[in-house]
Design a protein around this motif. Sequence first.
Motif, PDB file in Angstrom:
ATOM      1  N   UNK A   7     -18.608  -5.757 -33.599  1.00 55.05           N
ATOM      2  CA  UNK A   7     -17.216  -5.926 -33.993  1.00 55.05           C
ATOM      3  C   UNK A   7     -17.128  -6.602 -35.346  1.00 55.05           C
ATOM      4  N   UNK A   8     -18.148  -6.396 -36.165  1.00 58.86           N
ATOM      5  CA  UNK A   8     -18.211  -7.075 -37.459  1.00 58.86           C
ATOM      6  C   UNK A   8     -17.183  -6.619 -38.464  1.00 58.86           C
ATOM      7  N   UNK A   9     -16.468  -5.524 -38.178  1.00 58.53           N
ATOM      8  CA  UNK A   9     -15.413  -5.081 -39.084  1.00 58.53           C
ATOM      9  C   UNK A   9     -14.042  -5.594 -38.673  1.00 58.53           C
ATOM     10  N   UNK A  10     -13.954  -6.296 -37.538  1.00 54.95           N
ATOM     11  CA  UNK A  10     -12.674  -6.810 -37.057  1.00 54.95           C
ATOM     12  C   UNK A  10     -12.309  -8.129 -37.708  1.00 54.95           C
ATOM     13  N   UNK A  11     -11.153  -8.629 -37.356  1.00 59.51           N
ATOM     14  CA  UNK A  11     -10.646  -9.863 -37.963  1.00 59.51           C
ATOM     15  C   UNK A  11     -11.617 -11.022 -37.782  1.00 59.51           C
ATOM     16  N   UNK A  12     -11.969 -11.323 -36.542  1.00 56.87           N
ATOM     17  CA  UNK A  12     -12.854 -12.463 -36.295  1.00 56.87           C
ATOM     18  C   UNK A  12     -14.280 -12.139 -36.726  1.00 56.87           C
ATOM     19  N   UNK A  13     -14.752 -10.942 -36.396  1.00 51.26           N
ATOM     20  CA  UNK A  13     -16.109 -10.571 -36.762  1.00 51.26           C
ATOM     21  C   UNK A  13     -16.352 -10.646 -38.255  1.00 51.26           C
ATOM     22  N   UNK A  14     -15.386 -10.213 -39.059  1.00 49.94           N
ATOM     23  CA  UNK A  14     -15.548 -10.261 -40.511  1.00 49.94           C
ATOM     24  C   UNK A  14     -15.663 -11.697 -41.003  1.00 49.94           C
ATOM     25  N   UNK A 160      -4.751 -16.591 -35.878  1.00 50.44           N
ATOM     26  CA  UNK A 160      -4.056 -16.175 -37.099  1.00 50.44           C
ATOM     27  C   UNK A 160      -5.062 -15.942 -38.214  1.00 50.44           C
ATOM     28  N   UNK A 161      -4.676 -15.102 -39.168  1.00 49.30           N
ATOM     29  CA  UNK A 161      -5.511 -14.900 -40.336  1.00 49.30           C
ATOM     30  C   UNK A 161      -5.533 -13.447 -40.752  1.00 49.30           C
ATOM     31  N   UNK A 162      -6.351 -13.170 -41.747  1.00 56.13           N
ATOM     32  CA  UNK A 162      -6.479 -11.824 -42.303  1.00 56.13           C
ATOM     33  C   UNK A 162      -7.902 -11.648 -42.798  1.00 56.13           C
ATOM     34  N   UNK A 163      -8.402 -10.411 -42.684  1.00 55.48           N
ATOM     35  CA  UNK A 163      -9.680 -10.047 -43.289  1.00 55.48           C
ATOM     36  C   UNK A 163      -9.482  -8.659 -43.900  1.00 55.48           C
ATOM     37  N   UNK A 164      -9.197  -8.621 -45.191  1.00 55.20           N
ATOM     38  CA  UNK A 164      -8.824  -7.357 -45.817  1.00 55.20           C
ATOM     39  C   UNK A 164      -7.512  -6.861 -45.237  1.00 55.20           C
ATOM     40  N   UNK A 193      -3.337 -22.477 -30.851  1.00 55.68           N
ATOM     41  CA  UNK A 193      -3.539 -21.467 -31.888  1.00 55.68           C
ATOM     42  C   UNK A 193      -4.667 -21.910 -32.800  1.00 55.68           C
ATOM     43  N   UNK A 194      -5.320 -20.931 -33.417  1.00 54.09           N
ATOM     44  CA  UNK A 194      -6.432 -21.228 -34.316  1.00 54.09           C
ATOM     45  C   UNK A 194      -6.449 -20.190 -35.422  1.00 54.09           C
ATOM     46  N   UNK A 195      -7.111 -20.515 -36.519  1.00 56.41           N
ATOM     47  CA  UNK A 195      -7.317 -19.545 -37.582  1.00 56.41           C
ATOM     48  C   UNK A 195      -8.621 -18.799 -37.341  1.00 56.41           C
ATOM     49  N   UNK A 196      -8.699 -17.576 -37.850  1.00 57.71           N
ATOM     50  CA  UNK A 196      -9.933 -16.803 -37.720  1.00 57.71           C
ATOM     51  C   UNK A 196     -11.090 -17.514 -38.402  1.00 57.71           C
ATOM     52  N   UNK A 197     -10.804 -18.203 -39.496  1.00 58.04           N
ATOM     53  CA  UNK A 197     -11.856 -18.942 -40.180  1.00 58.04           C
ATOM     54  C   UNK A 197     -12.408 -20.068 -39.301  1.00 58.04           C
ATOM     55  N   UNK A 198     -11.532 -20.805 -38.626  1.00 59.35           N
ATOM     56  CA  UNK A 198     -11.998 -21.867 -37.735  1.00 59.35           C
ATOM     57  C   UNK A 198     -12.849 -21.311 -36.605  1.00 59.35           C
ATOM     58  N   UNK A 199     -12.402 -20.197 -36.034  1.00 56.19           N
ATOM     59  CA  UNK A 199     -13.170 -19.569 -34.962  1.00 56.19           C
ATOM     60  C   UNK A 199     -14.565 -19.202 -35.457  1.00 56.19           C
ATOM     61  N   UNK A 200     -14.628 -18.630 -36.652  1.00 58.30           N
ATOM     62  CA  UNK A 200     -15.917 -18.227 -37.203  1.00 58.30           C
ATOM     63  C   UNK A 200     -16.831 -19.427 -37.421  1.00 58.30           C
ATOM     64  N   UNK A 201     -16.271 -20.526 -37.901  1.00 58.20           N
ATOM     65  CA  UNK A 201     -17.100 -21.717 -38.132  1.00 58.20           C
ATOM     66  C   UNK A 201     -17.628 -22.287 -36.820  1.00 58.20           C
ATOM     67  N   UNK A 202     -16.798 -22.302 -35.784  1.00 56.73           N
ATOM     68  CA  UNK A 202     -17.261 -22.768 -34.474  1.00 56.73           C
ATOM     69  C   UNK A 202     -18.343 -21.832 -33.934  1.00 56.73           C
ATOM     70  N   UNK A 203     -18.164 -20.525 -34.124  1.00 57.62           N
ATOM     71  CA  UNK A 203     -19.152 -19.558 -33.661  1.00 57.62           C
ATOM     72  C   UNK A 203     -20.505 -19.770 -34.334  1.00 57.62           C
ATOM     73  N   UNK A 204     -20.490 -19.962 -35.635  1.00 63.09           N
ATOM     74  CA  UNK A 204     -21.761 -20.138 -36.350  1.00 63.09           C
ATOM     75  C   UNK A 204     -22.388 -21.491 -36.000  1.00 63.09           C
ATOM     76  N   UNK A 297       0.291 -17.933 -43.554  1.00 64.49           N
ATOM     77  CA  UNK A 297       0.668 -17.225 -44.783  1.00 64.49           C
ATOM     78  C   UNK A 297      -0.170 -15.969 -44.963  1.00 64.49           C
ATOM     79  N   UNK A 298      -1.469 -16.026 -44.620  1.00 65.72           N
ATOM     80  CA  UNK A 298      -2.312 -14.838 -44.711  1.00 65.72           C
ATOM     81  C   UNK A 298      -1.815 -13.738 -43.773  1.00 65.72           C
ATOM     82  N   UNK A 299      -1.410 -14.140 -42.590  1.00 69.84           N
ATOM     83  CA  UNK A 299      -1.011 -13.160 -41.574  1.00 69.84           C
ATOM     84  C   UNK A 299       0.306 -12.488 -41.916  1.00 69.84           C
ATOM     85  N   UNK A 300       1.249 -13.231 -42.471  1.00 76.38           N
ATOM     86  CA  UNK A 300       2.610 -12.717 -42.609  1.00 76.38           C
ATOM     87  C   UNK A 300       3.144 -12.618 -44.036  1.00 76.38           C
TER      88      UNK A 300
END
Length: 306
Positions: A7-14, A160-164, A193-204, A297-300
């Motif tokens: 799922x590396x092309x999705x919001x969180x995966x990216x 929340x967030x955006x990736x492309x 609620x959380x940002x996609x960036x925060x989720x990614x940092x916790x994942x790594x 702001x990224x999301x909307x």
Amino acid sequence: MRILVVGGSGLIGAHVVDVLRERGHAATTVARTARPGVDHLIDVGSASVDELRSLVAGHDGVVYATRTDEQRPLRKPIYPTFRRDNVEPVVNLFTAGRLEGLTRGVVMGSYYTYFDRLRPQWRLAARHTYIRCRVERAREGRAAAGPDLPVAVLELPFVFGRAGDRLPNWSGPLDRWARSRTPLAVPAGGTAAASARSVAEVAVDALEQARGEDIPVADENLTWNDMIARIAEAVGRRRRVARLPAGAVKASLRLGGALQALSRKESGVNPAHLADLLLAELFIEPTTGRSLDPALRETFADTATP
């Protein structure tokens, strides 16, 4: 580390891929559809263990970051479909990971499993097929992985967030509602609620530490009123948000559940019991304390009407 991101092309995966590479790790991306930056095209949901073994071979760990539409009504019974889509791919992936000697893994889960543990009296797994399958996915995925492949399950709220051009799958209807002239009215209760960036940092972090526990993730806890008001402000339509009576919310969703049952359909989250969730404060403690404003702001805001 060399990490495979399903799922590396999705919001969180990216975002996970970005954080991995920022920290000096190698990331290999897998997706079902071709996009720039996708290394392997494969439908993990239908792949065999042998096919997945060739995919994970040579990696230290794997992140499972695909998403599921829990609200889409399907013909009864929906449990076999949800299990096939949610549980079996994770079991096969971590079976392959164990056989190939992987040493760490992360699965993107749902904060509903957090509340299923915290509030057993709510009977969430018994009432909602989606939550039942999330619980089974964590349990059976870990069993398939075995003791030498710890699997962290990130229990995620609204992200929340955006990736492309990739946005949260629920953001479109809220964006249109916030921009419309339709009155804004919400029930009591709220959500983490959380940002996609925060989720990614916790994942790594979990990958680097080879953690194997359930990890609830939240940047902020928001009432529904606060969440919708901030979305309206982000799209440039700041206005008052009214309160819906609890009785009206319950009656409306029970009616929706009855109509769905008459059509012999079900959804992953049962509308007959959805009001109980909407009216509750689905808050996670502790939070990271990071502001959600940049992710909002990224999301909307980027598509705001001039």
